[in-house]
Design a protein around this motif. Structure first.
Motif, PDB file in Angstrom:
ATOM      1  N   TYR A 147     -16.152  -0.198  -6.952  1.00  0.00           N
ATOM      2  CA  TYR A 147     -14.916  -0.878  -7.298  1.00  0.00           C
ATOM      3  C   TYR A 147     -13.907   0.200  -7.645  1.00  0.00           C
ATOM      4  CZ  TYR A 147     -11.720  -3.930  -9.831  1.00  0.00           C
ATOM      5  OH  TYR A 147     -10.619  -4.616 -10.258  1.00  0.00           O
ATOM      6  N   GLU A 148     -12.894   0.312  -6.800  1.00  0.00           N
ATOM      7  CA  GLU A 148     -11.911   1.375  -7.030  1.00  0.00           C
ATOM      8  C   GLU A 148     -10.584   0.769  -7.411  1.00  0.00           C
ATOM      9  OE1 GLU A 148     -12.051   3.134  -3.248  1.00  0.00           O
ATOM     10  OE2 GLU A 148     -14.073   3.923  -3.566  1.00  0.00           O
ATOM     11  N   GLU A 149     -10.189   1.088  -8.606  1.00  0.00           N
ATOM     12  CA  GLU A 149      -8.916   0.563  -9.077  1.00  0.00           C
ATOM     13  C   GLU A 149      -8.001   1.729  -9.390  1.00  0.00           C
ATOM     14  OE1 GLU A 149      -7.524  -2.009 -12.851  1.00  0.00           O
ATOM     15  OE2 GLU A 149      -9.233  -2.796 -11.730  1.00  0.00           O
ATOM     16  N   GLU A 150      -6.847   1.684  -8.805  1.00  0.00           N
ATOM     17  CA  GLU A 150      -5.884   2.750  -9.055  1.00  0.00           C
ATOM     18  C   GLU A 150      -5.363   2.607 -10.478  1.00  0.00           C
ATOM     19  OE1 GLU A 150      -1.619   4.152  -7.259  1.00  0.00           O
ATOM     20  OE2 GLU A 150      -2.666   2.459  -6.359  1.00  0.00           O
TER      21      GLU A 150
ATOM     22  N   VAL B 166      -2.827  -4.352  -8.563  1.00  0.00           N
ATOM     23  CA  VAL B 166      -3.823  -3.333  -8.254  1.00  0.00           C
ATOM     24  C   VAL B 166      -5.213  -3.929  -8.336  1.00  0.00           C
ATOM     25  CG1 VAL B 166      -4.936  -1.309  -9.241  1.00  0.00           C
ATOM     26  CG2 VAL B 166      -2.474  -1.326  -8.883  1.00  0.00           C
ATOM     27  N   ARG B 167      -5.414  -4.770  -9.360  1.00  0.00           N
ATOM     28  CA  ARG B 167      -6.725  -5.378  -9.540  1.00  0.00           C
ATOM     29  C   ARG B 167      -7.030  -6.323  -8.365  1.00  0.00           C
ATOM     30  NH1 ARG B 167      -5.992  -6.812 -14.658  1.00  0.00           N
ATOM     31  NH2 ARG B 167      -5.391  -8.915 -14.057  1.00  0.00           N
TER      32      ARG B 167
ATOM     33  N   GLU C 235     -10.159  -5.678  -1.437  1.00  0.00           N
ATOM     34  CA  GLU C 235     -10.752  -4.661  -0.573  1.00  0.00           C
ATOM     35  C   GLU C 235     -12.248  -4.585  -0.756  1.00  0.00           C
ATOM     36  OE1 GLU C 235      -8.802  -0.888  -0.840  1.00  0.00           O
ATOM     37  OE2 GLU C 235      -6.927  -1.880  -0.254  1.00  0.00           O
ATOM     38  N   LEU C 236     -12.652  -4.695  -2.000  1.00  0.00           N
ATOM     39  CA  LEU C 236     -14.074  -4.657  -2.284  1.00  0.00           C
ATOM     40  C   LEU C 236     -14.772  -5.798  -1.547  1.00  0.00           C
ATOM     41  CD1 LEU C 236     -16.400  -3.507  -4.044  1.00  0.00           C
ATOM     42  CD2 LEU C 236     -15.824  -5.251  -5.723  1.00  0.00           C
ATOM     43  N   VAL C 237     -14.201  -6.987  -1.671  1.00  0.00           N
ATOM     44  CA  VAL C 237     -14.802  -8.155  -1.043  1.00  0.00           C
ATOM     45  C   VAL C 237     -14.817  -7.988   0.477  1.00  0.00           C
ATOM     46  CG1 VAL C 237     -14.474 -10.610  -0.565  1.00  0.00           C
ATOM     47  CG2 VAL C 237     -14.284  -9.759  -2.900  1.00  0.00           C
ATOM     48  N   ASN C 238     -13.729  -7.463   1.032  1.00  0.00           N
ATOM     49  CA  ASN C 238     -13.684  -7.260   2.480  1.00  0.00           C
ATOM     50  C   ASN C 238     -14.762  -6.290   2.945  1.00  0.00           C
ATOM     51  OD1 ASN C 238     -11.652  -9.034   2.761  1.00  0.00           O
ATOM     52  ND2 ASN C 238     -10.029  -7.507   2.930  1.00  0.00           N
TER      53      ASN C 238
END
Lengths: 505, 98
Positions: free
Chosen positions: A125-128, A332-333, A339-342
């Protein structure tokens, strides 16, 4: 009625159906009656001729033909009930014998979807991080929207923050950039006709940002690239554009060169483009900008405490800042989760084994086409007209969509299966909550009407979106390894929810 | 006169198909034929037992037509109809046997 079933690959079931003689006979009699009222037989009033007269007059085949559809419909329906089969797409008739009446249909059924070990999939999980600078930038943009342009009262050199109206042309290695791009685009076209998007991607952003002024520049660039060939390469004529004298928006050399320029000046500025510039024609190269400054305008930004956006934050700048931060963080979240789900779905799809009937894919392709058509309908082009424009028949258009249809089906099916496995259920109260939440976005006087719709015909849609959200939440949990263990109970119940999930979908 | 000359054609109409259920078959017959001749002809052609024969002469209708010269009138041909009653349980396939 005699029915034999045979399981075929691609989630097809072949049914050999031999309907009862009584059913066939009944339908034949009805068909004869229908025919009798249509045809004219001398000696009989319309509709009064008995079956054997018609049989002799027109032949048995005509009646059989007339009756076939009905018999198949009736027998097929009964056979499905008898064998407890639920078709998910149009069945096809493979074989038909009239005497005795027998036929074979291929029924596409709910495909078997064998999920891989999706619970073991982990994605980061990448959150800027939202820094103060990012918040400030957003605030600046907000302020920028309310800029007022003012003509200079007295001519003066350009200052930081001014807006310059210029005619600009750019050269790389002595050649006009517009020409180079035209060549590159042509080479690209020859290479690959389908990929005309990439030609646009490489369209230059001369100044190093994504401001509106640049967007304008790109447009006029496209428009003029055609006649660029005829012009002398040394000609100072380029395209008209506006530049904002701001360190962040322009490459340093250009910024420095324009600072202090006067209206009417003609400048030639060499600038080295960064290696990672999005236009590979100029990345890392020295570009010569020939700039003619036509006009300088002062940009007057509103004071922070006069910002119109403050209204929504009760006039308090700190509240606005906090709200902006909150909004950015939410974005961002959401992005990170999406993106994570994709990524997760992509991997699930890759690990899943499918057995999808062609008819199902075809049906999806069909609905995709109609979704597209709906979009065109907004511009007043209906499907027939659209097909005419692209010169395709309905069939061909559907054929072309088979591939995307299969892809989208794959993820839908995998998700549906996960939904079952995870035994996610929807409570009425949750839908109610969502309805309330949606209502908050409407003005108080509209709410009554909207509520009526949301609780009426739109309720299934709302329910579907809530369930979808739940599923996505669960996927994030799985991907990050925080999902609750599945209880044996839940797996057993998974089959029961099938019908519930289907209604939600 | 042979049987085929006596029995000219079956008359198939709504009314006559209803009569067939009672074992009564209707034919157009030669105008010169009488009941015994018709009986013999039907029995010979269809291999059935005839119980009764009812005959009638159907007069051709006069038809009036308007032409440029005024009205011209004519008459459709007259013919003889015979309703033949078969013994119970027997039937004739009127489409096959003529």
């Amino acid at each position: 009625m005699k029915v034999t079933t045979e399981r075929l690959p691609k989630s097809l079931i072949a049914l050999d159906i031999e309907p009862d003689a009584a059913l066939v006979d009944r339908e034949l009699a009805r068909a004869a009656k229908r025919l009798a009222s249509k045809v004219n037989i001398p000696g009989f009033r319309p509709g009064k001729a008995p079956r054997f007269i018609i049989e002799n007059y027109y032949g048995k085949e005509v009646i059989q033909e007339e009756a076939t559809d009905e018999i198949i419909q009736a027998a097929f329906k009964e056979a499905l009930k008898q064998e407890d089969i639920e078709p998910i797409a149009q069945a096809t008739i493979e074989k038909l014998e009239l005497d005795p009446f027998r036929f074979r249909v291929l029924v596409p059924v709910e495909p078997t979807v064998t999920l891989g070990d999706y619970r073991a999939i982990r994605e980061d999980y990448e959150e800027e991080e939202i820094t103060d600078e990012i918040v400030q930038e957003a605030m600046d943009q907000m302020r920028d929207r309310h800029v007022v342009l003012q003509e200079l009262e007295e001519p003066r050199p350009a200052q930081e923050g001014d807006q310059l109206e210029v005619v600009m042309d750019s050269f790389v290695d002595g050649k006009r950039l517009a020409e180079l791009e035209a060549e590159a685009a042509m080479a690209e076209d020859e290479d690959d006709d389908e990929d005309d998007d990439s030609a646009e991607d490489t369209t230059d952003e001369v100044a190093d940002s994504t401001s509106d002024a640049d967007a304008d520049a790109e447009e006029s660039d496209d428009a003029e690239s055609d006649d660029a060939d005829d012009e002398d390469a040394e000609d100072a004529e380029g395209e008209e554009t506006t530049l904002i004298l701001d360190e962040k928006r322009l490459v340093p050399e250009l910024y420095q060169g324009l600072l202090g320029a006067q209206a009417g000046d003609e400048l030639s500025i060499d600038a080295t483009m960064p290696e990672d510039h999005s236009n590979e024609l100029i990345a890392g190269k020295t570009v010569t900008f020939k700039v003619k400054v036509n006009d300088i305008k002062q940009r007057i930004l509103p004071d922070w405490d006069e910002l119109p956006s403050l209204e929504e934050a009760e006039g308090d700048l700190d509240t606005l800042r906090a709200k902006t931060r909150e909004r950015l963080e939410r974005n961002v979240r959401d992005n990170a989760r999406r993106e994570l789900v994709n990524r997760f779905i992509e991997r699930v799809v890759a690990e899943t084994e499918y057995d999808v009937p062609d008819a199902m894919i075809r049906e999806r392709a069909h609905s995709l086409l109609h979704e597209q058509a709906e979009q065109f309908a907004r511009y007043g082009i209906d499907l027939d007209r659209y097909l005419e424009l692209v010169g395709k028949t309905h069939e061909e258009a559907v054929d072309e969509l088979l591939e995307p249809a299969e892809e989208s089906l794959r993820s839908t099916l995998a998700l549906r299966q996960i939904l079952r496995n995870e035994n996610l259920k929807l409570e009425d109260s949750e839908v109610d909550e969502e309805v309330e939440r949606l209502l908050e976005d409407y003005k108080p006087e509209q709410r009554a009407i909207v509520r009526q719709r949301l609780e009426g015909d739109l309720r299934p849609t709302v329910a579907a979106s809530v369930l979808d959200q739940k599923l996505r939440d669960r996927l994030v949990e799985i991907a990050t390894g925080t999902a609750p263990e599945l209880t044996a109970d839940a797996t057993a119940a998974a089959t029961d929810t099938t019908s519930a999930t289907e209604t939600a979908e | 006169m042979n049987a085929h000359d006596i029995i000219i054609r079956p008359i198939i109409t709504e009314k006559n198909t209803a009569l067939m259920e009672q074992g009564k078959y209707t034919f157009e017959v030669a105008q010169a034929a009488n009941k015994p001749m018709i009986k013999a002809a039907v029995e010979q052609l269809f291999d059935v037992t005839v119980l009764a024969v009812n005959t009638m002469n159907v007069k051709g209708k006069t038809k009036v037509r308007r032409t440029r010269q005024g009205f011209t009138s004519g008459r459709k041909r007259s013919w003889k109809k015979a309703v033949v009653t078969l013994s119970a349980g027997e039937n004739i396939d009127i489409f096959a046997d003529l």
